[in-house]
Design an enzyme around this catalytic site. Structure first.
Site, PDB file in Angstrom:
ATOM      1  N   LYS A   1       0.848  -1.203   0.000  1.00 57.97           N
ATOM      2  CA  LYS A   1       0.000   0.000   0.000  1.00 57.97           C
ATOM      3  C   LYS A   1       0.883   1.252   0.000  1.00 57.97           C
ATOM      4  O   LYS A   1       2.101   1.158   0.255  1.00 57.97           O
ATOM      5  CB  LYS A   1      -0.913  -0.027   1.233  1.00 57.97           C
ATOM      6  CG  LYS A   1      -0.153  -0.012   2.565  1.00 57.97           C
ATOM      7  CD  LYS A   1      -1.081  -0.311   3.745  1.00 57.97           C
ATOM      8  CE  LYS A   1      -0.294  -0.298   5.061  1.00 57.97           C
ATOM      9  NZ  LYS A   1      -1.095  -0.793   6.191  1.00 57.97           N
TER      10      LYS A   1
ATOM     11  N   TYR B   1      16.211  30.131   8.412  1.00 61.99           N
ATOM     12  CA  TYR B   1      15.035  30.806   8.961  1.00 61.99           C
ATOM     13  C   TYR B   1      15.057  30.803  10.490  1.00 61.99           C
ATOM     14  O   TYR B   1      15.379  29.785  11.113  1.00 61.99           O
ATOM     15  CB  TYR B   1      13.759  30.066   8.531  1.00 61.99           C
ATOM     16  CG  TYR B   1      13.324  30.331   7.115  1.00 61.99           C
ATOM     17  CD1 TYR B   1      13.058  31.620   6.659  1.00 61.99           C
ATOM     18  CD2 TYR B   1      13.146  29.266   6.243  1.00 61.99           C
ATOM     19  CE1 TYR B   1      12.626  31.837   5.353  1.00 61.99           C
ATOM     20  CE2 TYR B   1      12.722  29.473   4.935  1.00 61.99           C
ATOM     21  CZ  TYR B   1      12.464  30.763   4.502  1.00 61.99           C
ATOM     22  OH  TYR B   1      12.036  30.972   3.219  1.00 61.99           O
TER      23      TYR B   1
END
Ligand SMILES: *Cc1c(COP(=O)(O)O)cnc(C)c1O
Length: 354
Positions: free
Chosen positions: A35, A249
């Site tokens: 999956k 940042y």
């Protein structure tokens, strides 16, 4: 040049992991859970390689995933759809010969109203309280099925990664009472974590997912279960950051001494989690280098002072692979290997190595 993050997918490692798990599974052997695009590794390539190695049972969550797997494997393989009849259409079941896993009385009623000759599996909930037929409904299920035999009956552990948990034994005991009411039906219990429980705790076909890709809690890894992929990204720029200056940042990292910082082309837009900021790592020339500063969308900054001569634009650093263990990297970001590999984005080029 046109460099972008890449995942080299080691199909032979995935096959070797499956063989190893198949050998330690009982008489019914091991299936493969493919999956979520085979946990980010590529469902068709992985399923096709495993089918060639002899795997005959594949598990997905959705009908469309099952269709992709069917195109990659022969008609002699069984493909089960975990998420029930809400997740797979009758058309998908027919055209791709999928086996829906029925999870509740709704699913079973719907199956009964349709083509009763088509195969189905039953998932019983023995304690997870998530998906599956509650034990209280077993009697009703038997009545509705009126003798129809499931292709597989399964349950799923809640605490298989804690071998000492009482819950494992409680779930198995509950499941045994259900199994007794479906004589002759094949059974399946164990996910990857369950493989390392006592053999009587993992009867029938096993359903490994993460272990196939080299992750999870196995005592065999790292080492004997091999990484399913090597995730790499290119250095774009190298700079000298003087003592006292910050990187990235929020200036969340400040150099305490002069550092050499490589800016690498991978970020949270590719699935490198922002929570790996100032805690994850990368490998350059076999040497582990810390991620410093915040992970941004397309970039991450790595302290490569220890391997400065290797830090050149265009050089590849490893984020996951033989030198950067999946589960260790995941822990550094506060998560599990599952989330890292399934979260890799479409900008990460998949390169298949046989
Ligand atoms: C995803 C899944 C698995 C595989 O789990 P792993 O922990 O990756 O081995 C097995 N069974 C069910 C029902 C699942 O949903």
């Amino acid at each position: 040049m046109s460099l972008r993050p890449r995942a080299r997918i080691h199909l032979s490692n995935i096959v070797s992991n499956w063989r190893r798990i198949n050998d330690m599974s009982g008489y019914d052997g091991a299936g493969a859970v493919v999956k979520a695009n085979a946990y980010g590794h590529g469902a068709s390539k992985v399923s096709s390689a495993l089918a060639k190695a002899g795997c005959r049972h594949f598990f997905v969550a959705y009908g469309f995933e099952g269709g992709e797997v069917r195109r990659a494997v022969g008609l002699d393989s069984h493909i089960y759809v975990f998420n029930g009849l809400q997740a797979v259409s009758q058309e998908e079941i027919r055209t791709s010969s999928l086996i829906p896993v029925l999870n509740n009385l709704n699913d079973i009623g719907e199956w009964k109203a349709g083509d009763q000759a088509s195969p189905f599996a039953l998932h019983f909930d023995t304690g997870m309280n998530r998906l599956g037929i509650p034990l209280a409904d077993v009697g009703a299920v038997i009545e509705i099925l009126s003798g129809a035999t499931p292709s597989l009956i399964m349950t799923h552990f809640a605490c298989a990664d804690e071998p000492a948990s009482e819950m494992n034994r409680e779930q198995i005991e509950a499941f045994r009472t259900v199994v007794a009411t479906f004589p002759g039906a094949p059974v399946s219990v164990s996910n990857s974590a369950g493989l390392w429980l006592e053999p009587d705790m993992r009867p029938g076909l096993t359903r490994p997912g993460i272990a196939l890709y080299g992750g999870g809690n196995s005592p065999l890894r790292p080492g004997n279960l091999l990484p399913g992929m090597t995730l790499e990204a290119p250095i774009l720029q190298v700079q000298q950051v003087p003592a006292g200056k910050s990187v990235g940042y929020g200036a969340s990292y400040r150099a305490s001494a002069a550092r050499t910082i490589a800016t690498v082309g991978i970020g949270y837009g590719d699935g490198l989690l922002r929570s790996a900021s100032n805690s994850g790592f990368a490998c350059l020339g076999g040497v582990r280098c810390p991620l410093v500063g915040r992970v941004s969308m397309d970039l991450v900054t790595v302290d490569v002072t220890a391997v400065e001569p290797l830090a050149k634009p265009g050089a590849w650093v490893e984020l996951l692979g033989a030198q950067t263990d999946l589960e260790e990297q995941a822990r550094a970001a506060g998560t599990l290997g599952y989330e890292l590999v399934t979260g890799l984005g479409t900008r990460v080029e998949r390169i298949y190595e046989e």
